[in-house]
Write an enzyme that holds these catalytic residues in place. Structure first.
Site, PDB file in Angstrom:
ATOM      1  N   TYR A   1       6.054  -3.603  -9.498  1.00  0.00           N
ATOM      2  CA  TYR A   1       6.066  -2.257  -8.871  1.00  0.00           C
ATOM      3  C   TYR A   1       4.763  -1.921  -8.127  1.00  0.00           C
ATOM      4  O   TYR A   1       3.789  -2.629  -8.253  1.00  0.00           O
ATOM      5  CB  TYR A   1       6.523  -1.171  -9.843  1.00  0.00           C
ATOM      6  CG  TYR A   1       5.793  -0.838 -11.105  1.00  0.00           C
ATOM      7  CD1 TYR A   1       4.505  -1.230 -11.377  1.00  0.00           C
ATOM      8  CD2 TYR A   1       6.450  -0.042 -12.064  1.00  0.00           C
ATOM      9  CE1 TYR A   1       3.878  -0.854 -12.556  1.00  0.00           C
ATOM     10  CE2 TYR A   1       5.829   0.329 -13.250  1.00  0.00           C
ATOM     11  CZ  TYR A   1       4.538  -0.074 -13.490  1.00  0.00           C
ATOM     12  OH  TYR A   1       3.923   0.301 -14.641  1.00  0.00           O
ATOM     13  N   GLU A   2       4.829  -0.920  -7.324  1.00  0.00           N
ATOM     14  CA  GLU A   2       3.735  -0.575  -6.395  1.00  0.00           C
ATOM     15  C   GLU A   2       3.398  -1.728  -5.457  1.00  0.00           C
ATOM     16  O   GLU A   2       2.227  -1.945  -5.127  1.00  0.00           O
ATOM     17  CB  GLU A   2       2.467  -0.145  -7.152  1.00  0.00           C
ATOM     18  CG  GLU A   2       2.628   0.992  -8.115  1.00  0.00           C
ATOM     19  CD  GLU A   2       3.328   2.202  -7.522  1.00  0.00           C
ATOM     20  OE1 GLU A   2       3.318   2.354  -6.293  1.00  0.00           O
ATOM     21  OE2 GLU A   2       3.901   2.975  -8.290  1.00  0.00           O
ATOM     22  N   GLY A   3       4.394  -2.452  -5.021  1.00  0.00           N
ATOM     23  CA  GLY A   3       4.173  -3.582  -4.117  1.00  0.00           C
ATOM     24  C   GLY A   3       4.107  -4.867  -4.913  1.00  0.00           C
ATOM     25  O   GLY A   3       3.122  -5.123  -5.607  1.00  0.00           O
TER      26      GLY A   3
ATOM     27  N   ARG B   1      -1.834   1.599  -7.095  1.00  0.00           N
ATOM     28  CA  ARG B   1      -2.081   0.155  -7.170  1.00  0.00           C
ATOM     29  C   ARG B   1      -3.261  -0.157  -8.075  1.00  0.00           C
ATOM     30  O   ARG B   1      -3.219  -1.089  -8.867  1.00  0.00           O
ATOM     31  CB  ARG B   1      -2.292  -0.408  -5.765  1.00  0.00           C
ATOM     32  CG  ARG B   1      -0.987  -0.507  -5.020  1.00  0.00           C
ATOM     33  CD  ARG B   1      -1.091  -1.019  -3.601  1.00  0.00           C
ATOM     34  NE  ARG B   1       0.280  -1.189  -3.098  1.00  0.00           N
ATOM     35  CZ  ARG B   1       0.582  -1.647  -1.894  1.00  0.00           C
ATOM     36  NH1 ARG B   1      -0.371  -1.995  -1.049  1.00  0.00           N
ATOM     37  NH2 ARG B   1       1.846  -1.767  -1.536  1.00  0.00           N
TER      38      ARG B   1
END
Lengths: 592, 592
Positions: free
Chosen positions: B440-442, B296
């Site tokens: 992406y990554e949340g 993140r």
């Protein structure tokens, strides 16, 4: 494949309940626009765009246009059939005067159809859209002979039209145009030069393409005062109207673009092509401006259109996709997870887009109606007032609704997570397609300067004062109605800030024009927010009058959301505008 | 072709003058990070990314990755050579402990290099970036035997790493994972299932690929409590470290994406592939979170990186492109027009991007430094304080800097007019590439919920109170310095609003969690604005201390611009947050 359902009910609500079309039955063509006729047009338009345009949108993006070795350009599979259906429906002539082969209906209805078509397939809708712009310019500026030669086929849709302005070294600054026109001695000119970014410059949808081209006649003055407008058909037209020889204009290449892949964006080479002067020598920019103003409104409509179709797909996905649980307990307890529409952040996103779309649609149709009044009213004062509104709102509609249209497409794409990033779902296409609307027909920074630098001060500020007066009167008239409080309260506050910003320009930008330039974009968006807020005021009023009928309670909620969540931005905009240009301009150009 | 110049001077200013790296010489690895070593690393990193990564960025986008009939995937021309140069420079191990084959330097320096590499070529930088994330997870959770087997080659760069989380029906909600793991009886497991959106899932840059895979062991509990983490190498590794047989995992197809075309985004099929449990059974999510938190922060860095390279290209174009005249009289009187950098709206755009980039870089490096302290300090209290900061800022860095990075890429593209929309100039690529970082990554809505729903209330609000206290103390300490007034004045105001919003959540979101959800995204952005404002306060202070030195006067101007133009947004954000969830949630799901 993405879904699309034309917003017939919402459009009908705006046309009848908010704008009260029937009030204008005295205008030519409006008496024919009875509620039944309007309903039929909306239904037919919806059917055509949903069933012919939308199904080839994603495939058109993926296939794109093809330029063949011989210079021919073919459009994606299915475009020809969809275009033919559009032509057969007589849609190109919907609002063209009957004596020119059209149906003479209000151009407001044409604007409705532009939204439906652009939402269903932006790249495809651009082909007839450009023809309509060229038709408008020819109606206003061409000679009777030129009109007779070109208009019937264009209105029919058998021939299409283009605008050729941009050259490699100039887009915004058209005074730099180099394309030259040399008199042939027979009244025609030989046109030579290169134009770039020419939408629909070459394609296989029509028998002929009528190019409107800006060029400089040999010996003309430098700058914008030496530019003339020419009509240059792809295939020369014989006096009997039949097609003759191929003219000296061809597509040199197709641009590789981020989006609108289904529209052929061409580099056009003019090699001594035969053209004819349209209107007066050296007055070409003024003539082209007719087309550009039409086009600017149409591009604002495109911004709304993509926002609408992106919204519809985001809603459908948010109802289907199961992920996580509601913060207030399971809403789909028998399923493995809740649909994501239960999540407040998803709701906030959908409500934001919707509250913009419905207000944008209202402002666009109101502006289109003013255009009808400006062109059709027998009353000079009414025409002037309508022209004022039109001039003021054109940069707002173009600049604000394309910026917001793109933002909304991005927001809608976000609802899909990773699926929004892969091309199969079509959300990437909406974002990529919407991106061009912020650029073409005058990049949005230019729209902002048009508003602040030209439209505000024009005629001593008459247009803007009239608009402020109208909104103020509306707020005052509804101030004592408790049901209208959630709308006119924030609207009045937003208007007050907009007036402060306007005053700030008056006090600070006359002596120091950079203060106008540095605040222009914020001002344009602030203007858009207040104008949309006013539309929500009108829509709330209309919805309250129809309380209990389907959709009216929802209207009132969405309008309240707008006031709570969108209008507060005006505070930040006012602060930024009032900061002025000093810091913005403080660095030397080489310190960047 | 787009230009890229790594921001060495600005990075150096932040590391030394703002963060004072030398203050931390007591931490392992920091004593080695002398000013000379840091300067050498920045120069070498700049050289590598400018000359190896950047030249294959646009061509990599246009060529994309290719999946061959046998399942092999090849990366675009030049990627292999650039990756090899990166490996040979030892960059993968820059901040990995020396006992594991790295150089043990501060990970803060690794973050610097991530920015340079991602700006020069995001798609390419992702390959080693994913390896670093996998390395971090293995360091924390793998057995000594697993570490010995995989880490040396990964740190070297001969093998790469991936994270396999997402499945067709679940991305955000990992509790729904279906991929199953069946014990083979020899300590290994047979892994079966389909993973989608797997970045760098298959490619030709390395000899082996070490997949970290979330799966459910047969009979495990439902939901997130039944998920385990496995290591599944593409090629099985013999006990002597040599490569053995091909494992039962393959790339089924490549996704057709909007951007990052040079990175192979794969559908990965696991057909009874042999995998080994990493860490404890059913504790896979916790283990994967190490990797996700690293990732993140790295994605936030990507947001800044694309914003920086887009800015540099917009500046270059704005200096070159001649169009129109300055509002205050010609600045290039001998030319046909002025360069567009004279126009206030262009300046406003460039200053906006720059004022965000420089503050984002400072906050990212400050956060990276806290990560170093959290991992390396011998003092438990210092570690705890650093972990608090890290946890609080991770969603802010990820969510805010990717949203702003994308917006900034769009703004930079706009400077190019129509040329920004055609692929040749590379601006479209920056926009398309930046778009994935918001997802992406949340997805960023998840980051906002992480901040508001978890990080704020954690440990009785300890982290957020500490941060507020730090900013308050800074404002107070500089309140009487007139030179600091333009910075601490607006910063104090922004902080006050952020505190009000925080209080509003405390009073309104406990009983009604939808109030938190409906305000989360605005709150995250507000937090980012105030945190960046604090960075501008620190940078202004450092610049004033070096007044007269090159670049310092410009710093002070850009910081003032931030305070005048960015900070006012906090007023609108507070208003939106305080509006609460009632209207947002009022409509039934089928009323959309």
């Amino acid at each position: 494949m993405p879904v699309y359902k034309a917003p017939v009910a919402d459009t009908s609500f705006i046309l009848h309940d908010v704008l009260d079309l029937s009030r204008h039955a005295d205008l030519p063509g409006f008496a024919e626009a009875t509620p039944d006729t309007v309903a039929a047009i909306l239904e037919e338009g919806a059917k055509l765009t949903e069933t012919s345009f939308a199904p080839v949108n994603l495939s058109g993006d993926q296939e794109g246009c093809t330029r063949h070795a011989d210079g021919r350009v073919t459009t994606p599979k299915g475009f020809r059939e969809a275009y033919d259906a559009y032509v057969q429906g007589g849609w190109l002539g919907l609002s063209v005067p009957e004596e020119l082969g059209g149906q003479g209906l209000p151009s407001t209805l044409n604007t409705v159809m532009q939204e439906f078509a652009s939402a269903a397939n932006l790249a495809l809708a651009m082909y007839p859209g450009l023809t309509m712009g060229a038709v408008a310019a020819l109606i206003e500026h061409a000679s009777p002979e030129q009109k007779a030669r070109y208009l019937p086929k264009m209105v029919e849709g058998t021939w299409s039209g283009t605008m050729n302005l941009t050259e490699p070294h100039c887009g915004t600054d058209l005074g730099l145009i180099k394309t030259k026109a040399v008199p042939n001695g027979d009244g025609s000119f030989a046109i030579t030069g290169t134009k770039i970014f020419i939408s629909a410059g070459e394609h296989d949808l029509t028998e002929n393409i009528v190019h409107l081209v800006l060029a400089r006649i040999e010996g003309a003055p430098q700058g914008t005062k030496g530019i003339s407008l020419f009509v240059v058909p792809k295939v020369l037209v014989n006096d009997d109207g039949s097609l003759g020889e191929r003219n000296g204009v061809s597509c040199g290449s197709l641009e590789h673009k981020m989006g609108i892949h289904g529209n052929a964006t061409c580099v056009m080479n003019y090699d001594g092509a035969t053209g004819w002067l349209v209107g007066e020598e050296n007055r070409g920019l003024a003539a082209m401006f007719v087309m550009m103003n039409e086009a600017r409104l149409a591009v604002g409509v495109q911004g709304l259109a993509v926002s609408e179709v992106a919204y519809q797909n985001a809603v459908a996905y948010a109802r289907d996709r199961l992920q996580g649980r509601s913060l207030t307990g399971p809403k789909n307890p028998d399923g493995p997870a809740d649909p994501i529409i239960v999540h407040p952040d998803v709701r906030r996103t959908l409500m934001t887009i919707r509250s913009i779309n419905e207000a944008a649609r209202a402002l666009i149709l109101r502006t289109a109606l003013e255009s009808d009044i400006a062109h059709r009213s027998p009353d000079a004062a009414a025409r002037q007032k309508a022209l004022d509104f039109l001039g003021l709102m054109t940069p707002v509609v173009k600049g604000v609704f394309t910026d917001l249209g793109f933002d909304n497409a991005v927001k809608a794409q976000q609802m899909f997570g990773g699926h929004g990033y892969v091309e199969e779902w079509g959300m990437s296409q909406f974002v990529r397609d919407a991106r061009i609307t912020m650029i073409y027909e005058g990049a949005n920074g230019i729209q902002a300067m048009d508003l602040v630098g030209r439209k505000l001060a024009k005629d001593g500020g008459r247009a803007v004062m009239t608009f402020f007066g109208e909104v103020e009167a509306f707020c005052k008239a509804n101030a004592s109605d408790p049901a209208m409080q959630p709308y006119v309260g924030p609207l009045g506050e937003g208007l007050g800030r907009l007036q402060q910003a306007t005053m700030w320009f008056m006090n600070n930008a006359m002596a120091k024009p950079d203060n106008a330039g540095a605040g222009a974009t914020d001002y344009m968006h602030m203007f858009g927010l207040v104008a949309m807020g006013y539309m929500w005021g009108l829509m709330a009023k209309a919805a309250l009058a129809k309380e209990g009928e389907p959709g009216m309670a929802e209207k009132l909620v969405v309008g309240r959301f707008y006031m709570e969540r969108l209008m507060p931005e005006t505070a930040a905009q006012l602060a930024r505008i009032s900061a002025g240009a000093d810091t913005t301009m403080a660095l030397a150009a080489d310190a960047f």
